[in-house]
Design an enzyme around this catalytic site. Structure first.
Site, PDB file in Angstrom:
ATOM      1  N   GLY A   1       0.791  -1.221   0.000  1.00 53.54           N
ATOM      2  CA  GLY A   1       0.000   0.000   0.000  1.00 53.54           C
ATOM      3  C   GLY A   1       0.825   1.274   0.000  1.00 53.54           C
TER       4      GLY A   1
ATOM      5  N   CYS B   1     -27.137  -9.590 -17.033  1.00 52.96           N
ATOM      6  CA  CYS B   1     -26.485  -9.341 -18.321  1.00 52.96           C
ATOM      7  C   CYS B   1     -27.441  -9.754 -19.437  1.00 52.96           C
ATOM      8  CB  CYS B   1     -25.180 -10.115 -18.427  1.00 52.96           C
ATOM      9  SG  CYS B   1     -24.418 -10.011 -20.057  1.00 52.96           S
TER      10      CYS B   1
ATOM     11  N   CYS C   1     -25.434 -12.810 -21.517  1.00 57.58           N
ATOM     12  CA  CYS C   1     -25.155 -14.121 -20.943  1.00 57.58           C
ATOM     13  C   CYS C   1     -26.019 -14.409 -19.715  1.00 57.58           C
ATOM     14  CB  CYS C   1     -23.683 -14.252 -20.584  1.00 57.58           C
ATOM     15  SG  CYS C   1     -23.218 -13.333 -19.104  1.00 57.58           S
TER      16      CYS C   1
ATOM     17  N   CYS D   1     -22.210  -7.571 -19.472  1.00 55.89           N
ATOM     18  CA  CYS D   1     -21.052  -7.731 -18.593  1.00 55.89           C
ATOM     19  C   CYS D   1     -19.934  -6.815 -19.079  1.00 55.89           C
ATOM     20  CB  CYS D   1     -20.515  -9.164 -18.650  1.00 55.89           C
ATOM     21  SG  CYS D   1     -21.615 -10.375 -17.949  1.00 55.89           S
TER      22      CYS D   1
ATOM     23  N   CYS E   1     -18.151 -12.959 -20.048  1.00 53.27           N
ATOM     24  CA  CYS E   1     -19.436 -13.030 -20.732  1.00 53.27           C
ATOM     25  C   CYS E   1     -19.380 -14.060 -21.865  1.00 53.27           C
ATOM     26  CB  CYS E   1     -19.788 -11.646 -21.281  1.00 53.27           C
ATOM     27  SG  CYS E   1     -21.503 -11.438 -21.748  1.00 53.27           S
TER      28      CYS E   1
END
Lengths: 355, 261
Positions: free
Chosen positions: A94, A303, A306, A328, A334
């Site tokens: 970080g 979606c 899909c 997606c 997808c």
């Protein structure tokens, strides 16, 4: 050079350049080096529009012209410098490590930081995937992928599961990552405190002394103004209880995926000259209030291609009559579901609207 | 003065300053300043522009590092402290009210956020509670609760200054540094602000170091007075004593320069 094919050896400039090479520093030699292959590459590009995965597994014929150090566009000194920054970033999760960002042959904002980190990580055996907002086929993704095909000759893929290095702009793939994979984020502004505290000296001091109250002021303002935490991307996180980090502009939907992820996650900010990292299995917590806990968000739809219920969706305007569809944002995910026979409500076998 | 009747509650000084000196090259910022400040006491520092008042205050608050001298807060050596400790002190136990509220406020953050910042900095993580504290403090400094989501840039100068005071006092500090808190305000607003400050100081038992060039302000607020000239303290004592019977020629000049209406 010795491994070069007859076609390569015939090119004069290459042999000349090769003799001069030891005195020259900087990335230019390599770039030149690959000019001849561009003819090769261009032919490939045409082909690749249809099938990007086609090159996978081939050893490119110019691979032998590169030394181990100068692999993948960067010169030796640059590569070492970036790798040091990456190692430091991995050692202090970080923490934003400054590095001497080089100019890349693309504008700032197009992923110069990510490209440098990817180039520093790549080895000839790698298989690279590049996504832009989850998609493998948008300009940014295509041009970066092509860049590394030309300059490193590595294999590329669209399949998340097959990739060893994934460079991403603003998404984490839906398919869970595995140990041994590297996810490289492109970061525009690495400093999470920047919009509240413009002074770099001060933000560094705040990181040093763990003075992160200001981050909550931002969230407080959100709630005061919108009644809830309205920050929906680049949502600040705390890493291992220490550094507050900007996860790059990924949707906050993706935030939970960062925590405890078995893959290495690297963040490169080219213009701001910072690299930071999350080693595998790092604890990443999204900041929140006790009475306004962190929540992911996505469009409340399935979606349309899909039928996936739990993936992050893009809204696509389909006409100027208010028509729209949700698909997606992760194209590989997808397509994989459709290949398994899963269908959304707008999916048609001849998909003009889909592709 | 009514405030003078207050007895300092503790016998140990809260702030003990010894021979504090700050130089800028060969020039003197402030030199050889020593004083004790007891809990609940208000110390005024007056002097003309360039006399080192503000330099002294920023050395005390840790914004600048003095070249010589010692500062002990509640028995701790402030200058020998790590920066982490010093900054923690200045978030919790200390407060600093700037002359210009824009220096002390976050102008892009709402009033509530400004007041809540110090709470969040010391670990408050409950939005409802933070907001309740903010509303409470806005009330105490006479800012209407419905202004809580307005930015300070939408406030008048006097409101901004009161907001700055609320923002500083929300964590219940023990020691407050004020740098000309009434500068730049018109007299009627000044009077109300002074009234407010006097009430807060008395109710919360604050120790205050207040820097000003306005003798009326110290007359109202300060128990004790230090007069500075060219970086040095030329006279100090009880406020009324110094103002009514000035000994040093400069103090005499200062007192006699006040316009009588």
């Amino acid at each position: 050079m010795k491994a070069g094919s007859p076609a390569l050896a015939a090119v004069d400039p290459v042999t000349q350049r090769d003799q001069r090479a030891p005195e020259r520093l900087g990335p230019q030699p390599e770039q030149k080096d690959h000019r001849p292959q561009n003819h090769d590459g261009n032919g490939d590009d045409q082909q690749r529009c249809g099938d990007i995965v086609g090159r996978q597994g081939e050893t490119p014929e110019w691979a032998g012209t590169m030394t181990d150090y100068n692999f993948a566009y960067l010169d030796e000194a640059t590569k070492r410098m970036i790798r040091r920054a990456i190692l430091k970033g991995m050692a202090v999760p970080g923490y934003q490590v400054p590095f001497a960002s080089r100019e890349m042959p693309m504008p700032y904002g197009w992923g110069t930081g990510g490209v440098q980190v990817t180039a520093a990580c790549l080895v000839p055996e790698d298989r690279l995937k590049v996504i832009d907002q989850g998609a493998d086929d948008t300009t940014n993704a295509v041009s970066i992928r092509r860049f590394f095909q030309r300059t490193a000759g590595v294999a590329v893929t669209e399949a998340t599961t097959e990739a060893t290095v994934i460079q991403t702009r603003h998404r984490i793939p839906e398919t869970p990552l595995t140990e041994g994979q590297i996810l490289v984020y492109q970061v525009p502004i690495p400093e999470p405190l920047r919009f509240l505290e413009p002074r770099e000296t001060e933000t560094r001091k705040m990181h040093e002394l763990e003075e992160y109250g200001l981050m909550h002021v931002k969230l407080y303002e959100d709630i005061a103004r919108h009644g809830r935490i309205a920050t929906s991307y680049a949502y600040p996180v705390r890493v291992e209880g220490r550094y507050v980090m900007d996860p790059s502009p990924i949707p906050k939907f993706d935030n939970p995926k960062m925590s405890g992820n078995p893959a290495i996650q690297l963040f490169g900010a080219g213009r701001e000259q910072r690299i930071y990292a999350l080693p595998p299995w790092t604890d990443v917590v999204s900041l929140d209030f006790d009475d306004h806990p962190f929540e992911t968000s996505k469009a409340p739809h399935d979606c349309d291609l899909c039928g996936a219920r739990h993936s992050y969706l893009d809204e696509v305007i389909t006409d100027d009559q208010g028509g729209r569809m949700f698909v997606c944002s992760d194209t590989d995910f997808c397509a994989g579901r459709r290949a398994q026979g899963k269908k959304g409500q707008l999916w048609a076998p001849e998909p003009e609207a889909a592709e | 003065m009514t405030l003078m009747s207050r007895v300092a509650p503790a016998d140990q000084p809260l702030l003990k300053v010894e021979r504090l000196t700050k130089r800028f090259g060969s020039r003197i910022g402030c030199a050889d300043v020593s004083f004790d400040l007891y809990p609940g006491e208000v110390l005024g520092i007056v002097g003309e522009s360039g006399s080192g008042k503000s330099t002294l205050l920023s050395c005390l608050a840790g914004h600048q590092r003095p070249d010589l001298g010692q500062i002990a807060y509640d028995g701790f050596d402030v200058l020998g402290m790590s920066e982490t400790g010093r900054r923690r002190l200045s978030r919790t136990d200390w407060a600093y009210v700037h002359q210009n509220p824009r220096d002390g406020l976050r102008m892009g953050v709402s009033a509530g956020g400004n007041v809540g910042e110090r709470l969040m900095a010391v670990g408050a993580r409950h939005y409802g509670q933070i907001r309740a504290r903010a509303v409470d403090w806005l009330g105490r400094v006479e800012i209407a609760a419905d202004r809580i989501d307005d930015r300070p840039s939408a406030f008048s100068g006097g409101m901004q200054q009161r907001l700055q005071i609320a923002r500083n006092l929300v964590t219940a500090p023990r020691l407050v540094y004020m740098d000309e808190p009434t500068g730049g305000l018109d007299v009627s607003v000044q009077a109300r602000l002074l009234d407010l400050l006097r009430g807060l100081v008395r109710d919360l038992g604050l120790s205050v170091v207040i820097v000003t060039h306005d003798l009326a302000v110290v007359r109202l607020l300060a128990h004790r007075l230090m007069v500075m000239k060219s970086g040095r303290v030329v006279e100090q004592g009880l406020t009324d004593q110094v103002l009514d019977d000035p000994q040093h020629p400069y103090t005499q000049l200062l007192v006699s320069s006040v316009l009588q209406v």
